[in-house]
Motif scaffolding. Structure first.
Motif, PDB file in Angstrom:
ATOM      1  N   SER A   1       0.778  -1.054   0.029  1.00 51.34           N
ATOM      2  CA  SER A   1       0.549   0.404   0.227  1.00 51.34           C
ATOM      3  C   SER A   1       1.295   0.946  -0.235  1.00 51.34           C
ATOM      4  N   GLN A   2       2.231   1.135   0.542  1.00 53.89           N
ATOM      5  CA  GLN A   2       2.801   2.370   1.342  1.00 53.89           C
ATOM      6  C   GLN A   2       3.671   2.769  -0.677  1.00 53.89           C
ATOM      7  N   LEU A   3       4.424   1.299  -1.147  1.00 56.78           N
ATOM      8  CA  LEU A   3       4.576   1.410  -2.365  1.00 56.78           C
ATOM      9  C   LEU A   3       3.742   2.062  -3.471  1.00 56.78           C
ATOM     10  N   SER A   4       2.416   1.883  -3.192  1.00 52.51           N
ATOM     11  CA  SER A   4       1.457   2.145  -4.389  1.00 52.51           C
ATOM     12  C   SER A   4       1.311   3.204  -4.103  1.00 52.51           C
ATOM     13  N   ARG A   5       0.596   4.264  -2.996  1.00 50.92           N
ATOM     14  CA  ARG A   5       0.593   5.717  -2.996  1.00 50.92           C
ATOM     15  C   ARG A   5       2.082   6.278  -2.959  1.00 50.92           C
ATOM     16  N   GLY A   6       2.698   5.669  -3.185  1.00 52.82           N
ATOM     17  CA  GLY A   6       4.284   6.675  -3.039  1.00 52.82           C
ATOM     18  C   GLY A   6       4.907   7.094  -1.787  1.00 52.82           C
ATOM     19  N   ARG A   7       4.398   6.482  -0.429  1.00 53.35           N
ATOM     20  CA  ARG A   7       4.889   6.976   0.925  1.00 53.35           C
ATOM     21  C   ARG A   7       5.943   5.981   1.341  1.00 53.35           C
TER      22      ARG A   7
END
Length: 133
Positions: A30-36
């Protein structure tokens, strides 16, 4: 007369067992996909032959591991899905198989399809195993 002791049999040392692949944690994905969460490096295999792509992928992952990268993006492309050459997408099918091979498992913790923003089914998030000192 005492029995003569035989020298102990010399055995070849076994290579350390190769760790199994582990899926990315839902939170990490989730963090990867949101750029976080940062993608440390990217590799685009578009248009390469299987032989060249395999070699380039292996050296890319070795370098990423030695440089301490955590997550990399490997772009395979989706392949052609229409027309007479619809049996393309060879790298899209092959790369996940390669990542499961023992030679790659020493470099890879796990992998998953990337989010749409990073290429979706035509790309993979790969968690890199840190190099041992």
């Amino acid at each position: 007369p005492w029995p003569v002791a035989k020298p102990p049999a010399t055995r070849k040392p076994h290579p350390p067992p190769v760790p199994p692949l582990a899926p990315l944690a839902r939170r990490e994905r989730s963090q990867l996909s949101r750029g976080r969460k940062e993608i440390d490096a990217r590799l685009d295999l578009h248009g390469m032959t299987q032989t060249r792509a395999h070699r380039v992928l292996f050296s890319f992952l070795q370098r990423a591991s030695s440089e301490g990268a955590t997550f990399v993006l490997v772009i395979t492309g989706k392949g052609r899905t229409v027309g007479p050459d619809s049996e393309r997408g060879v790298l899209r099918r092959q790369v996940p198989q390669w990542l499961g091979l023992p030679e790659f498992r020493g470099l890879v913790v796990g992998f998953e399809d990337a989010a749409i923003a990073h290429g979706g089914e035509g790309a993979l998030y790969v968690r890199v195993r840190r190099a041992r000192d």
